[in-house]
Design a protein around this motif. Structure first.
Motif, PDB file in Angstrom:
ATOM      1  N   PRO A   1       0.872  -1.085   0.207  1.00 25.75           N
ATOM      2  CA  PRO A   1      -0.090   0.002   0.143  1.00 25.75           C
ATOM      3  C   PRO A   1       1.089   1.206  -0.012  1.00 25.75           C
ATOM      4  N   TYR A   2       0.560   2.217  -0.706  1.00 27.52           N
ATOM      5  CA  TYR A   2       1.073   3.588  -0.576  1.00 27.52           C
ATOM      6  C   TYR A   2       1.045   4.204   0.872  1.00 27.52           C
ATOM      7  N   ASP A   3       2.400   4.454   1.103  1.00 29.15           N
ATOM      8  CA  ASP A   3       2.741   5.077   2.458  1.00 29.15           C
ATOM      9  C   ASP A   3       3.526   6.468   2.239  1.00 29.15           C
ATOM     10  N   PRO A   4       3.275   7.582   2.487  1.00 26.88           N
ATOM     11  CA  PRO A   4       4.139   8.759   2.008  1.00 26.88           C
ATOM     12  C   PRO A   4       5.356   8.905   2.945  1.00 26.88           C
ATOM     13  N   ASP A   5       5.111   8.134   3.967  1.00 30.35           N
ATOM     14  CA  ASP A   5       6.408   8.283   4.963  1.00 30.35           C
ATOM     15  C   ASP A   5       7.505   7.273   4.330  1.00 30.35           C
ATOM     16  N   TYR A   6       7.117   6.340   3.452  1.00 28.08           N
ATOM     17  CA  TYR A   6       8.147   5.396   2.837  1.00 28.08           C
ATOM     18  C   TYR A   6       7.788   5.185   1.339  1.00 28.08           C
ATOM     19  N   PRO A   7       7.936   6.528   0.713  1.00 32.07           N
ATOM     20  CA  PRO A   7       7.729   6.290  -0.738  1.00 32.07           C
ATOM     21  C   PRO A   7       8.492   5.421  -1.506  1.00 32.07           C
ATOM     22  N   LEU A   8       7.958   4.800  -2.549  1.00 33.27           N
ATOM     23  CA  LEU A   8       8.759   3.807  -3.407  1.00 33.27           C
ATOM     24  C   LEU A   8       9.053   4.754  -4.533  1.00 33.27           C
ATOM     25  N   VAL A   9      10.393   4.739  -4.934  1.00 31.60           N
ATOM     26  CA  VAL A   9      10.925   5.608  -6.011  1.00 31.60           C
ATOM     27  C   VAL A   9      12.028   4.774  -6.810  1.00 31.60           C
ATOM     28  N   CYS A  10      11.421   4.728  -8.219  1.00 32.38           N
ATOM     29  CA  CYS A  10      12.385   3.812  -8.946  1.00 32.38           C
ATOM     30  C   CYS A  10      13.337   4.704  -9.772  1.00 32.38           C
ATOM     31  N   PHE A  11      14.488   4.431  -9.785  1.00 32.46           N
ATOM     32  CA  PHE A  11      15.737   5.294 -10.137  1.00 32.46           C
ATOM     33  C   PHE A  11      16.497   4.745 -11.502  1.00 32.46           C
TER      34      PHE A  11
ATOM     35  N   ILE B   1      20.670  11.852  -5.784  1.00 34.55           N
ATOM     36  CA  ILE B   1      20.025  11.065  -4.493  1.00 34.55           C
ATOM     37  C   ILE B   1      19.795  12.092  -3.562  1.00 34.55           C
ATOM     38  N   LYS B   2      20.754  12.993  -3.351  1.00 36.16           N
ATOM     39  CA  LYS B   2      20.557  14.098  -2.460  1.00 36.16           C
ATOM     40  C   LYS B   2      19.255  14.869  -2.885  1.00 36.16           C
ATOM     41  N   TYR B   3      19.333  15.219  -3.972  1.00 37.78           N
ATOM     42  CA  TYR B   3      18.141  16.245  -4.477  1.00 37.78           C
ATOM     43  C   TYR B   3      16.621  15.320  -4.144  1.00 37.78           C
ATOM     44  N   LEU B   4      16.836  14.203  -4.372  1.00 41.87           N
ATOM     45  CA  LEU B   4      15.587  13.344  -3.986  1.00 41.87           C
ATOM     46  C   LEU B   4      15.259  13.112  -2.636  1.00 41.87           C
ATOM     47  N   VAL B   5      16.167  13.246  -1.619  1.00 41.41           N
ATOM     48  CA  VAL B   5      15.876  13.301  -0.105  1.00 41.41           C
ATOM     49  C   VAL B   5      15.562  14.480   0.312  1.00 41.41           C
ATOM     50  N   ASP B   6      16.301  15.919  -0.296  1.00 39.11           N
ATOM     51  CA  ASP B   6      16.103  16.933   0.305  1.00 39.11           C
ATOM     52  C   ASP B   6      15.000  17.961  -0.255  1.00 39.11           C
ATOM     53  N   GLU B   7      14.644  17.463  -1.437  1.00 38.33           N
ATOM     54  CA  GLU B   7      13.862  18.437  -2.272  1.00 38.33           C
ATOM     55  C   GLU B   7      12.644  17.779  -2.630  1.00 38.33           C
ATOM     56  N   CYS B   8      12.604  16.383  -3.111  1.00 33.09           N
ATOM     57  CA  CYS B   8      11.506  15.695  -3.357  1.00 33.09           C
ATOM     58  C   CYS B   8      10.387  15.008  -2.271  1.00 33.09           C
ATOM     59  N   TYR B   9      11.394  14.484  -1.457  1.00 30.67           N
ATOM     60  CA  TYR B   9      10.784  13.804  -0.432  1.00 30.67           C
ATOM     61  C   TYR B   9      11.533  14.395   1.170  1.00 30.67           C
ATOM     62  N   PRO B  10      11.291  15.509   1.435  1.00 35.67           N
ATOM     63  CA  PRO B  10      11.902  15.986   2.640  1.00 35.67           C
ATOM     64  C   PRO B  10      11.328  15.355   3.921  1.00 35.67           C
ATOM     65  N   GLN B  11       9.922  15.311   3.813  1.00 33.33           N
ATOM     66  CA  GLN B  11       9.425  14.792   5.059  1.00 33.33           C
ATOM     67  C   GLN B  11       9.228  13.120   5.192  1.00 33.33           C
ATOM     68  N   ALA B  12       9.783  12.533   4.177  1.00 30.98           N
ATOM     69  CA  ALA B  12       9.734  11.016   4.242  1.00 30.98           C
ATOM     70  C   ALA B  12      10.754  10.275   5.274  1.00 30.98           C
ATOM     71  N   LYS B  13      10.278   9.425   5.947  1.00 31.49           N
ATOM     72  CA  LYS B  13      10.948   8.649   7.024  1.00 31.49           C
ATOM     73  C   LYS B  13      12.069   8.002   6.379  1.00 31.49           C
TER      74      LYS B  13
END
Length: 212
Positions: free
Chosen positions: A15-25, A90-102
């Motif tokens: 199930p979709y969980d915004p705290d643990y988003p699945l991102v394919c790279f 990867i830094k952009y993904l963490v800090d800009e795209c999903y800053p609230q993700a656990k």
């Protein structure tokens, strides 16, 4: 090897969980090509015509980030595909795209730059550890990059946007940005239809001694 496929199937069907988003790279490249002669304009009954001659203008790298459960993607155009380039994405993904993700569930294949060490090459150790702590890495098996949905999305990008001559990087970025905006507004997703039996057939060609 089938257990690896089962792992990926679970990854894609959870199930979709915004705290643990699945991102394919994934990443690809685009050869920049300019025209040597001006194309002949279209006229009734005849499409625009291009000369077979062209001039190479270099190559750009494309980093694809795709969240399949939401239908969001972003493509970054860069000059190179080094470890530092990968780490910056990867830094952009963490800090800009999903800053609230656990923790981001990052699905990727085994390219030689797709490693944790790339973060330490690009950033100071404390910063590299911080970024790494926000990522859970999921690697496709050898010869199994087709399990990565970002590869499918890159194929769509090539068919819908890049299957033509593009002369320079700025135009490439503009065209990709327009394609990305349209796909995101429509929340386009991938219809993942592989079954365990499909995987057994496909993987048996690659790993006959394991699956037979």
């Amino acid at each position: 090897m089938l257990s690896l496929f089962a792992k990926w199937k679970i990854l894609y069907t959870r199930p979709y969980d915004p705290d643990y988003p699945l991102v394919c790279f994934d990443e690809s490249s685009k050869q920049l090509i300019s025209e040597v002669r001006k194309p002949l304009p279209a006229k009734p009954g005849q499409a625009e015509r291009y000369d077979y001659e062209y001039q190479r203008e270099g190559v750009c790298n494309l980093f694809m980030m795709f969240e399949p459960l939401v239908g969001w993607r972003h493509v970054e155009v860069t000059d190179h595909r080094t470890q530092v380039d990968y780490a910056q994405q990867i830094k952009y993904l963490v800090d800009e795209c999903y800053p609230q993700a656990k923790k981001i569930q990052l699905a990727q294949d085994n390219l030689n730059t797709h490693i944790r060490a790339s973060l330490y090459k690009a950033f100071l150790p404390a910063e590299a550890r911080r970024i790494q702590g926000k990522i859970q890495f999921h690697y496709t098996p050898k010869h199994g990059s087709w399990l990565n949905m970002a590869e499918i999305e890159l194929s769509v990008l090539n068919r819908q946007c890049l299957d033509r001559r593009i002369a320079h990087k700025d135009l490439l970025k503009q065209e990709i940005a327009a394609w990305e905006k349209r796909r995101n507004e429509l929340s386009c997703k991938v219809d993942w239809q592989f079954t365990t039996e499909d995987a057994r057939i496909k993987l048996k060609r690659l790993y006959p001694s394991i699956i037979s």
